[in-house]
Design an enzyme around this catalytic site. Structure first.
Site, PDB file in Angstrom:
ATOM      1  N   TRP A 149      13.936  -1.202  -5.994  1.00 10.93           N
ATOM      2  CA  TRP A 149      13.639  -0.694  -7.257  1.00 10.93           C
ATOM      3  C   TRP A 149      14.250  -1.219  -8.448  1.00 10.93           C
ATOM      4  O   TRP A 149      13.655  -1.455  -9.558  1.00 10.93           O
ATOM      5  CB  TRP A 149      14.322   0.850  -7.331  1.00 10.93           C
ATOM      6  CG  TRP A 149      14.047   1.691  -8.472  1.00 10.93           C
ATOM      7  CD1 TRP A 149      12.826   2.347  -8.796  1.00 10.93           C
ATOM      8  CD2 TRP A 149      14.914   1.852  -9.824  1.00 10.93           C
ATOM      9  NE1 TRP A 149      12.759   3.160 -10.188  1.00 10.93           N
ATOM     10  CE2 TRP A 149      14.157   2.552 -10.478  1.00 10.93           C
ATOM     11  CE3 TRP A 149      15.958   1.230 -10.091  1.00 10.93           C
ATOM     12  CZ2 TRP A 149      14.690   3.110 -11.755  1.00 10.93           C
ATOM     13  CZ3 TRP A 149      16.450   1.533 -11.186  1.00 10.93           C
ATOM     14  CH2 TRP A 149      15.871   2.476 -12.112  1.00 10.93           C
ATOM     15  N   HIS A 150      15.399  -1.876  -8.295  1.00 10.87           N
ATOM     16  CA  HIS A 150      16.317  -2.595  -9.346  1.00 10.87           C
ATOM     17  C   HIS A 150      15.437  -3.993  -9.505  1.00 10.87           C
ATOM     18  O   HIS A 150      15.779  -4.415 -10.631  1.00 10.87           O
ATOM     19  CB  HIS A 150      17.655  -2.977  -9.028  1.00 10.87           C
ATOM     20  CG  HIS A 150      18.422  -1.792  -9.092  1.00 10.87           C
ATOM     21  ND1 HIS A 150      18.400  -0.807  -8.005  1.00 10.87           N
ATOM     22  CD2 HIS A 150      19.400  -1.365 -10.041  1.00 10.87           C
ATOM     23  CE1 HIS A 150      19.258   0.363  -8.365  1.00 10.87           C
ATOM     24  NE2 HIS A 150      19.668  -0.064  -9.823  1.00 10.87           N
ATOM     25  N   GLY A 151      14.657  -4.519  -8.832  1.00  8.76           N
ATOM     26  CA  GLY A 151      14.102  -5.863  -9.157  1.00  8.76           C
ATOM     27  C   GLY A 151      13.176  -6.556  -7.921  1.00  8.76           C
ATOM     28  O   GLY A 151      13.537  -6.038  -6.918  1.00  8.76           O
ATOM     29  N   THR A 193      16.235   1.266  -2.606  1.00 10.73           N
ATOM     30  CA  THR A 193      16.972   1.311  -3.867  1.00 10.73           C
ATOM     31  C   THR A 193      17.254  -0.212  -4.504  1.00 10.73           C
ATOM     32  O   THR A 193      17.132  -0.378  -5.584  1.00 10.73           O
ATOM     33  CB  THR A 193      18.231   1.953  -3.678  1.00 10.73           C
ATOM     34  OG1 THR A 193      18.256   3.069  -3.071  1.00 10.73           O
ATOM     35  CG2 THR A 193      19.479   1.924  -4.884  1.00 10.73           C
ATOM     36  N   GLY A 194      17.764  -1.178  -3.738  1.00  8.91           N
ATOM     37  CA  GLY A 194      17.762  -2.636  -4.190  1.00  8.91           C
ATOM     38  C   GLY A 194      16.394  -2.892  -4.947  1.00  8.91           C
ATOM     39  O   GLY A 194      16.393  -3.524  -5.640  1.00  8.91           O
TER      40      GLY A 194
END
Lengths: 464, 364
Positions: free
Chosen positions: A316-318, A313-314
């Site tokens: 995916w954000h960058g 998830t982290g």
């Protein structure tokens, strides 16, 4: 093209609405598809073909998977489809991250690719993945009409900033949806309030954050103001975009799921992630966490599952270590809450609110940082490490200059305005209608004014 | 019914501005913002595939939005009175003045400035003259920002850095000699009628007497300074005055805007009704100007390196010098100065405002 931009609001949107409503029913999806491709090509004149190829891969992948009766062959084609869809995302978004870390580990100097990230690739990749996986799981039949599938993936309301719409949620609407004046009005209202959230509140808070970065007079107070402002900026920007997407969906006859549900009134981080970016959280839950066994496994395996999901998830954000740290930060908290803290928080209302807000503000200090060192710098600033003073003249000015918008943003992040509005106009529906229409026209006018005169209108989703 | 009315109103609003946007042509220039507005982009294959057309169209459609000035006023009003913001796009109002926040101190720009000056010293002044002076003009934020809680640059740090890195120059400190009333209320510049004592002080520091009597003349009572349009809020305009006497009236002013000399006036009164009336002083921007005062003793020469503040101060230095060469290195390359100026035995004054020093990328 940005929703919060003059070309979209006063050129693209009115023309598309006219063409859409003039088009006969069988051609409405075609109008939407062509205008969505134009919308995307406006920002990505070359990478529009990448999106088209991803759609085609998903289209053929779905058909082949459905036709395959052999379980192993179905799995193989699913794997191929997933690899194809993910490969472009990994290549454009993460290649330089891996090269950079490879160079650090080995001491080599492999040159960076320096690729521009195609806008929205994280969103449309996840959408096409959800489609092929759901076809594989026999949740939905494969879509034989390429126009319908392409319209689903490329639909401009949710293309570049979400929400991540599942094919299962709108497949029936793609083929048969109703258009009513009531829905159109709801859509307009939702779109205008979303626009105001983004332009009036999020962009103004963004200016505060920009001032903080440029300042040579920071203090502990300024670090906290900046972190709170950043958290609220992200909320209003993201939820504003989601509101605009949902509003546009309604105008074109679609009902999209909600993506935010007042996350800052959460009483635990677990609850926060049920209210924040709901479409992303549920995507990872349904396509990563549950297939891994979810929480129906041993305690050790459960912890592994949580860390895997939150690491992804982290990530995916960058493509930076601070995002991975951010994801793992939440993973650790969720595990602690699951094992014992959650039960304690349920019994202490005020402490649970303070606890959740405190931890989410800290998380945004990490999220907003420039890499892992930047995250460390922000956390150090929040706790007053080093020679950072408690208060500075720049922080006093920030309070004076942005105090009102911060108060407005905090109140607006709760259900209070909606509750008050309902109580005020419940028995006065006519007055309520006038207030609603006038309010929307005022917001639209003022938002336009801010866009016409504004020099600051950031697009935060360049990493997605 | 409510739904119908609402949808009609919302869609009419948007359609109206679509139609106006299509039918109206942009004016090309914003008088209030004092800048050129974006032009319609060229529709070409290269422009589209490179993405330039889309970026330029965004700028064009925003810059030329119908009723743009009215929308700017709406934004300024909403920012100030509803969002209670103290500044709007960095423009603030305090003590009856409009100003623009300049913050933080940009030491990179400061070093860029003194490096440019040091290049001039090394190339043209070393060994030719020892009468080199430096004076920094405080912008109005110096007397407005701190008192009203607005961010501002560190003026001491800026001047100390300049002095430290220009040790060959004698520093003339004029900071204590000014206050906010010496500046226009709606513009960044100082008022010429309020700086005669500054000219005398600087003249004395350079060993020259520039003392003189002046007549105050009014150029316009409707001077809308640079900040008035940017503020987009109702505000009283300034009066713009200029000073004359026999010396100024008889001085010969030659402009070298395009290389070839052209005689002109100390005060260009045509500019009083133009987009920036402050340009009456030495006709505004000009790379090189020669001023000759035949009433002064032969041999007294000054080379004045200046920005726009110097335009209104230069006429007040004329009584002390036979020849003044006024140079603006924002409009002429420093490495070309030797072709036009003889520095031998001249007084040299570097006279720049803090706003230019802190944003010195325009110095060539």
């Amino acid at each position: 093209m940005l929703f919060s931009g003059i070309p979209f609001l006063y050129w693209f949107l009115p023309v598309v609405i006219i063409l859409y409503y003039l088009a006969p029913e069988p051609l409405k999806n075609t109008v939407l598809l062509l205008s969505s491709l134009f919308f995307y090509a406006w920002g990505e004149p070359v990478y529009v073909f990448l999106m088209v190829s991803t759609i085609l891969a998903g289209y053929f992948g779905g058909i082949i998977i459905e036709k395959c009766k052999n379980r192993h062959a179905r799995k193989l084609f699913l794997a191929l489809s997933v690899i194809f869809s993910l490969s472009s995302l990994i290549y454009f978004k993460y290649a330089d991250f891996f090269i950079n870390n490879f160079n650090r580990l080995t001491g080599l100097s492999v040159p960076f690719l320096k690729l521009a990230l195609p806008v929205g690739i994280s969103f449309y990749t996840f959408q096409i993945l959800s489609y092929t996986i759901d076809v594989y799981k026999d949740k939905i039949p494969a879509q034989k009409n390429p126009i319908i599938l392409a319209t689903y993936v490329a639909l401009f309301p949710q293309l570049i900033a979400g929400p991540i719409v599942r094919y299962t949620d709108i497949c029936s609407q793609l083929q048969n949806r109703t258009h009513t004046v009531e829905k159109a009005n709801e859509g307009c209202r939702r779109f205008i309030t979303g626009l105001a959230k983004k332009v009036l509140i999020a962009n103004t808070l963004g200016e505060l954050c920009k001032d903080f970065v440029a300042s040579d007079n920071v203090s502990v107070l300024y670090f906290w103001i900046n972190s709170i402002a950043y958290a609220l900026q992200i909320y209003y920007d993201f939820s504003g975009y989601s509101d605009m997407a949902i509003g546009l969906g309604k105008i074109f006859g679609f009902e999209f799921n909600e993506n935010f549900n007042y996350p800052f009134i959460s009483r635990s981080v677990t609850e926060f992630w049920r209210r924040w970016h709901i479409s992303l959280g549920s995507w990872f839950r349904d396509y990563i966490y549950i297939p891994m066994g979810g929480n129906r496994v041993s305690k050790f395996r459960f912890i592994i599952n949580i860390f895997t999901v939150w690491c992804l998830t982290g990530f995916w954000h960058g493509a930076e270590w601070n995002f991975i740290i951010w994801g793992l930060y939440f993973g650790i908290i969720l595990i602690i809450e699951k094992f014992f803290l959650g039960r304690i928080l349920e019994k202490h209302i005020i402490i649970s609110y303070i606890y959740t807000i405190f931890l989410t503000v800290i998380s945004f200090a990490v999220f907003s940082a420039d890499g892992a060192y930047g995250a460390y710098y922000n956390i150090a600033g929040l706790i007053g490490a080093g020679d950072i003073p408690l208060i500075s003249s720049a922080s006093i000015y920030a309070v004076k200059n942005y105090g009102a918008i911060l108060v407005l943003a905090v109140i607006g992040s709760t259900p209070l305005p909606r509750i008050l509005y309902g109580r005020l106009f419940k028995r006065r529906p006519a007055l309520g209608s006038i207030a609603e229409i006038s309010g929307c026209l005022i917001l639209l006018t003022v938002s336009t004014a801010f866009l016409v005169d504004g020099s600051f209108n950031p697009f935060l989703y360049f990493r997605f | 019914m409510k739904n119908k009315i609402a949808v009609i109103l919302y869609s009419s609003f948007i359609m109206l501005f679509l139609v106006l946007g299509v039918l109206t042509e942009g004016s090309g220039y914003s008088v209030s913002e004092r800048r050129k507005l974006a032009e319609k982009p060229e529709l070409s294959y290269e422009n589209i595939t490179s993405g330039n057309y889309m970026t330029e169209f965004e700028e064009y459609s925003t810059d030329n939005f119908p009723l743009r000035e009215s929308y700017r006023r709406i934004k300024a009003f909403f920012s100030k009175y509803i969002l209670c913001k103290k500044d709007n796009n960095g423009i603030y109002i305090a003590d009856g003045h409009i100003s623009s926040i300049d913050y933080p101190t940009n030491m990179e720009m400061v070093s860029n400035a003194y490096n440019k000056f040091n290049y001039i010293y090394d190339s043209y002044l070393k060994g030719k003259t020892q009468n080199i002076y430096l004076s920094v003009i405080p912008d109005k934020n110096c007397y407005l920002a701190s008192e009203n809680g607005f961010p501002h640059i560190d003026y001491n740090k800026l001047t100390d850095e300049l002095k430290k890195n220009m040790s060959y120059a004698n520093y003339i400190d004029i900071f204590p000699m000014l206050d906010i009333n010496d500046y226009y209320k709606t513009d960044s510049h100082w008022k010429q009628e309020n700086i005669t004592h500054i000219a005398e002080f600087i003249g004395n520091a350079m060993g020259k007497s520039t003392v003189s009597q002046y007549k105050v003349n009014n150029a316009t009572k409707d001077f809308a300074g640079v900040f008035l349009g940017q503020a987009a809020l109702p505000f009283k305009k300034d009066e713009l005055n200029y000073l004359t006497n026999d010396i100024i009236d008889s001085a010969v002013v030659t402009y070298y805007d395009t290389g070839a000399p052209k005689q002109g006036e100390m005060y260009n009164m045509e500019k009083a009704y133009g987009k920036d009336p402050y340009e009456i002083f030495l006709s505004g921007t000009s790379p090189l100007i020669e001023i000759e005062n035949k009433k002064a003793p032969e041999g007294s020469r000054l080379v004045l390196f200046r920005d726009s503040y110097g335009s209104s101060l230069a006429p007040l230095l004329v009584p002390g010098y036979r020849n003044i060469t006024v140079v603006d290195i924002r409009y002429i390359q420093s490495n070309m100065l030797g072709n036009f100026i003889d520095f031998e035995g001249s007084d040299v004054l570097f006279l720049y405002s803090t706003s230019i020093i802190n944003n010195s990328m325009s110095l060539r």
